[in-house]
Every structure is written in structure tokens, then in C-alpha cells.
Write an enzyme that holds these catalytic residues in place. Structure first.
Site, short mmCIF file in Angstrom:
data_model
loop_
_atom_site.label_atom_id
_atom_site.label_comp_id
_atom_site.label_asym_id
_atom_site.label_seq_id
_atom_site.Cartn_x
_atom_site.Cartn_y
_atom_site.Cartn_z
N ASP A 1 20.79 -11.89 -34.80
CA ASP A 1 22.20 -11.78 -34.42
C ASP A 1 22.80 -13.15 -34.80
O ASP A 1 22.22 -13.85 -35.63
CB ASP A 1 22.33 -11.47 -32.91
CG ASP A 1 23.72 -10.95 -32.52
OD1 ASP A 1 23.99 -9.76 -32.75
OD2 ASP A 1 24.54 -11.72 -32.01
N LYS B 1 19.12 -6.92 -25.59
CA LYS B 1 19.71 -8.08 -26.26
C LYS B 1 19.14 -9.34 -25.64
O LYS B 1 18.70 -9.32 -24.49
CB LYS B 1 21.23 -8.08 -26.06
CG LYS B 1 21.98 -8.86 -27.10
CD LYS B 1 22.28 -8.03 -28.34
CE LYS B 1 22.96 -8.82 -29.40
NZ LYS B 1 23.46 -7.94 -30.47
N1 GLU Z 1 22.42 -7.75 -33.82
C1 GLU Z 1 22.64 -6.51 -34.50
C2 GLU Z 1 23.49 -5.60 -33.64
O1 GLU Z 1 24.23 -6.09 -32.81
C3 GLU Z 1 21.35 -5.88 -34.95
C4 GLU Z 1 20.40 -5.51 -33.87
C5 GLU Z 1 19.07 -4.97 -34.38
O2 GLU Z 1 18.91 -4.81 -35.59
O3 GLU Z 1 18.21 -4.68 -33.54
O4 GLU Z 1 23.53 -4.42 -33.77
#
Ligand code: GLU
Length: 449
Positions: A169, A129
């Protein structure tokens, strides 16, 4: 709530001593550790191999300066982050969040959750993240472009299709992914699937924008099915009004439910007739306006707006918290139960405080953790990566079918793991155990890494 296994308690204590200020991260680890005691007891090798100490420490963290120039020529400096939390199951995978509230502790919490969530999808995805304390609201397209280019200039040597694959996100949507991708391509001299959530004409997958919301609705349908029920004719409370809330509203409405609330930082709107058709389209207009408020909806459709309030006091059968972490507190949870809510489907990451979670888990209602019910976003990203590496594109219908199958599988996996642990029907225990075992076993297979 269970009391933790001594090994879990000991690792949590050292983590708390080491990072006492990282509250959401400690909260997320605590929640998982309360669930996995039974596994740690059964498999002493996990303690012997120090799996818990290893699984709570990110493999790597990058922190970097992001200077950028606004439309008036002034220079601003933000901080960029990328936490590579765990790569046992695949390349680091997880979104980028641009929001003024973020810090390293938030990204560690999100990266840890992401690791277990990605494991649940059954796809070869590690967890990561990142993002920045940059606030995109009220910024022009050119300012966003400047910021994204500066961010990617520092990040690009550390990511790649087989290393780390960021996505969107909060605050990072199709526009930002476009600017980030363009800059990566220019610096790297390579067109490759380094980001997901790409535009449909340049390597994106059908359904990526809808995926998280659609998947949460599919998951809710499976939960209700265990009681011989469905979303049809259910009154549904939703928080948030961004991409995820939009996907939930769209799919719940298609499945016969009636969504009656949306919320923003300014308060919530209550639309008892149901948010459908042009009202759902208006959510996209609100998002594009960059205003970060839902009051506009109340004015547009002449419905009640409740300033500075959350939607959890409205009578509903099913609640989908889609906004942000800790948006639902103990009183909210009690209000939901009092007003007859029978199913809470987490779509944001860790939307309930520890106290709210305890209230909901002690009640007899259906209650799922975000790491299970919001997994379709990253699952669709996994499908985007598969399409990129095989240089083909699946149809909308193919992607939808695969996503639905993944969500049905995650639902089954959670229930099976919960029952085996003696906590029948507890989706939290099931999701945490199933995700943890997968990652822990892979780490064991890889030796001391
Ligand atoms: N931000 C989204 C999540 O928390 C998607 C993350 C992604 O597609 O890599 O799962």
C-alpha cells in the site's frame, strides 16, 4: 443524502460513543450505513442476528513494537499494526501501509473498506489492513531492510497463505515486499504465498504493479460507456504520482485520453500537452528517488508547478483522485463541476470528504467509490494467490483479461444493485449494498462467529 435506517443509526451511535476519536473509520461506516438501509429493512434477520454490530468490529487486531537500527547505529521504535477485519469470504487480505500518519483508526477504516471491496471482486478474499507509522522517505535500503525484518519478526506467527495475506500500500512496494517475504521465509522455514506483490521471478503475478491503475481506467471506460462515450480524447486530472497514479496515466493514455496533472505533498504540476511516453517513465524515477515531491517533474519538463495546491481547479472531463483519504473537499468538488468535469473515479481509498461526496452525488455526473473502482489491485493479488496455490503462472494477457472481466463485472454489479434499491446510477449505493450482502450472508451461514 438519505437519512439512515433506525437500526443503522443506532449501531453507528454506539460505535461513535465507543470510538469517538476514530473519525475516518466512523466516516467510512456512516457512508456504508446510509446506503444499506433498504436491505436492513427488507431482511429483519440481519438485525435479529446483530450483523451490523458484528460487521463493524474487527475480528482481531495485533499491535506490536518495531525496533530497528538506522545507518548511524541509533535505535528507533515504531508501532506495527495488523487488523484482521473480516474473514467470512476468505483469508484476511489487504495491504500494509508505512506512513507517519497512520494509527489504529486509519487501519480500521481501511480494513472495513477492504472487506467490502474484496467482496465485490467475487474472489475468496476476506478483509484486513495493517502497517506502521514508519516513514520510509529518505531512508537507505539497509534501513528499510532492517525495519522490514523487525516488522515481520513480530508479525509472522499471525499470518499465512490461508490465514492472512498482506500486500503493499502507500510506502510499501516491491522492495519492501521482498524484504518482508525473505524474513517470513527464513522464520517460517517455508516458501509460501504469504504476501502478494512479489517479484515476478519469485511467485509474483504479471500486472500486479499496474493493476490498480489499469483497473480504474477500465472501470472509468465502463462508466462512460453508459453514456455512449469513452476515455478517448478526454482531458484527465490525476492526483498523486506513485504506483497507482502511474498505472492510471499509462492506461488512460493507451486508451486515448490525455492526463494533464500529477500531485504530491508539495503541490501539483499542470502539463497541458499531456503526460505520456518518457514523462510517464519519469514518474518511476521520481518514485525511486524517495523525495516525495512532484516539483522535480515541472523542472524536468518545463511545465507549471503550483505549490501547496491540489489539481482539482484544472479544467478536465474526468478526474482520478489517486493520493489519499479526504484529499478532495467540498470546494474542490464544486471546482471540478464548475470546470465541466463529468466523471470522478475514486482510486485512493475514500479520497472525498463527506461534504465533497454529497456535492458530487447530488450532481448528475458519473461518480464511483474507491471500493469499486480501485478493486483491481486486490483482485490481481487474488489472482496471484490462485497462481501460487496451483504452482503455475498465467501470461500477462491472461491476467489482463481476467482483471478487465472482474472490473466489468463489478461495474455491472454496482449498477444492478443500485437500480434494485431504487437509486439508479448511484455507484456508491450499489457498491455498498452488493459488498455488504455478500459478507453479511456468509456471516449468517457461519453462525454466531
Ligand atoms: N492496498 C491495495 C488495496 O487497498 C491492495 C491490497 C492487496 O493487494 O491485498 O486494495
Amino acid at each position: 443524502m438519505n437519512s439512515p435506517h433506525p437500526y443503522c443509526a443506532q449501531v453507528l451511535q454506539s460505535l461513535t460513543d465507543k470510538y469517538p476519536w476514530e473519525k475516518p473509520f466512523l466516516q467510512a461506516v456512516n457512508e456504508v450505513f446510509l446506503s444499506i438501509g433498504v436491505i436492513v429493512e427488507k431482511e429483519p434477520i440481519f438485525k435479529h442476528e446483530r450483523i451490523l454490530e458484528r460487521i463493524v468490529e474487527p475480528e482481531r487486531i495485533f499491535i506490536f513494537r518495531v525496533p530497528w537500527r538506522d545507518d548511524d547505529g541509533n535505535i528507533h521504535v515504531n508501532t506495527g499494526y495488523r487488523v484482521g477485519f473480516n474473514s467470512a469470504l476468505g483469508p484476511y487480505k489487504g495491504g500494509l501501509r508505512f506512513h507517519s500518519s497512520v494509527n489504529l483508526g486509519i487501519f480500521k477504516f481501511l480494513g472495513f473498506e477492504q472487506t467490502l471491496k474484496n467482496a465485490l471482486t467475487g474472489l475468496p478474499l476476506g478483509g484486513g489492513k495493517g502497517g506502521s507509522d514508519f516513514n520510509p522517505r529518505n531512508r537507505s535500503d539497509r534501513e528499510i531492510e532492517n525495519f522490514c525484518q523487525s516488522f515481520m519478526t513480530s508479525l509472522y506467527p499471525h499470518i499465512g497463505p490461508n490465514t492472512d495475506v498482506p500486500a503493499g500500500d502507500i510506502g510499501v512496494g516491491a522492495r519492501e515486499i521482498g524484504f518482508l517475504f525473505g524474513q517470513y521465509k527464513r522464520l517460517k522455514n517455508a516458501w509460501e504465498g504469504v504476501l502478494t506483490g512479489k517479484g515476478i521471478d519469485w511467485g509474483g503475478s504479471y500486472l500486479r504493479p499496474e493493476a490498480t491503475g489499469f483497473g480504474a481506467a477500465y472501470f472509468a471506460e465502463e462508466m462512460l460507456k453508459t453514456q455512449g462515450d469513452s476515455l478517448d480524447r478526454k482531458t484527465v486530472a490525476v492526483s498523486g504520482f506513485g504506483n497507482v497514479a502511474w498505472g492510471v496515466a499509462t492506461k488512460v493514455t493507451q486508451m486515448g485520453g490525455k492526463v494533464v496533472t500529477l500531485s504530491g505533498p508539495d503541490g501539483f504540476v499542470h502539463d497541458p500537452d499531456g503526460i505520456d511516453g518518457e514523462k510517464i517513465d519519469y514518474m518511476l524515477t521520481m518514485r525511486r528517488s524517495n523525495h516525495d515531491r512532484v516539483e522535480d517533474y515541472a523542472q524536468q519538463f518545463n511545465v507549471d508547478f503550483h505549490p501547496a495546491k491540489k489539481p482539482w481547479g484544472v479544467a478536465c472531463d474526468v478526474a482520478f483522485p489517486c493520493a489519499c483519504e479526504n484529499e478532495m473537499d467540498e470546494d474542490d468538488a464544486r471546482d471540478l463541476l464548475k470546470n465541466g468535469c463529468r466523471c470522478v473515479v475514486e482510486v485512493a481509498n475514500m479520497p472525498a470528504t463527506q461534504e465533497a461526496m454529497d456535492v458530487l452525488l447530488e450532481s448528475a455526473i458519473l461518480y464511483s467509490p474507491g471500493k469499486a473502482s480501485n478493486a483491481a489491485g486486490v483482485a490481481c493479488s487474488g489472482l496471484e494467490m490462485a497462481q501460487n496455490s496451483s504452482k503455475i503462472r498465467w501470461t500477462r494477457e491472461e491476467v489482463d483479461l481476467r482483471l478487465r472481466t472482474i472490473m466489468v463485472d463489478i461495474h455491472e454489479t454496482c449498477l444492478r444493485a443500485a437500480a434494485q434499491a431504487g437509486h439508479t446510477g448511484n455507484y456508491f449505493t450499489g457498491a455498498n449494498i452488493a459488498g455488504f450482502i455478500k459478507v453479511a450472508n456468509a456471516m449468517m451461514d457461519h453462525g454466531n462467529t
